[in-house]
Design an enzyme around this catalytic site. Sequence first.
Site, short mmCIF file in Angstrom:
data_model
loop_
_atom_site.label_atom_id
_atom_site.label_comp_id
_atom_site.label_asym_id
_atom_site.label_seq_id
_atom_site.Cartn_x
_atom_site.Cartn_y
_atom_site.Cartn_z
NE ARG A 163 39.64 -10.30 41.42
CZ ARG A 163 40.39 -9.59 40.61
NH1 ARG A 163 39.95 -8.47 40.11
NH2 ARG A 163 41.59 -9.98 40.29
NE ARG A 213 36.97 -31.46 43.95
CZ ARG A 213 37.74 -30.93 42.99
NH1 ARG A 213 39.04 -30.97 43.07
NH2 ARG A 213 37.18 -30.37 41.93
CB CYS A 250 41.59 -25.33 38.37
SG CYS A 250 41.58 -25.77 40.10
CD GLU A 296 44.92 -15.26 36.14
OE1 GLU A 296 45.02 -14.32 35.34
OE2 GLU A 296 43.97 -15.38 36.91
NE ARG A 331 45.64 -12.77 39.40
CZ ARG A 331 46.85 -12.96 38.85
NH1 ARG A 331 47.20 -14.17 38.45
NH2 ARG A 331 47.69 -11.95 38.69
CE1 TYR A 347 44.21 -9.75 44.70
CE2 TYR A 347 42.71 -8.69 46.22
CZ TYR A 347 42.99 -9.18 44.97
OH TYR A 347 42.04 -9.13 43.99
NE ARG A 352 42.49 -4.43 41.72
CZ ARG A 352 41.24 -4.50 41.33
NH1 ARG A 352 40.82 -5.52 40.59
NH2 ARG A 352 40.38 -3.55 41.63
#
Length: 120
Positions: A7, A63, A74, A77, A89, A107, A115
């Site tokens: 992540r 790409r 894609c 959220e 993210r 992150y 997080r």
Amino acid sequence: MTVRAIRGATQLDRDEREHLFERTGELVREVLRANDLAVDDLVSILFTCTPDLRSDFPAAAAREMGMGDVPLMCAVEIDVPQALPRVVRLMAHVNVDRPRTDIRHVYLHGATVLRKDLAQ
């Protein structure tokens, strides 16, 4: 080899294509670096953006980095009130020979608050 998920997230300062490409590229490169991976280790990457980012697709940035043969997707959220704005993210699926506990999640910028338990 085992497939593991990594992540990561980054926050943008503004919704501009060049800035989105810069921050997305930085995030992808840091995920690869932190986990000692090459592009050939990638199975796929799922990117999401908060609804306030509309200048381009994060997958287009990947790409442009030479990941044209890596499956990329894609999505938007969920628009949660008071959520951190302007966030990209990713969840990268990779082939590795190491335990889940050795995976380094990344992150960057303002997204470090998302997080704190995972941020390196």
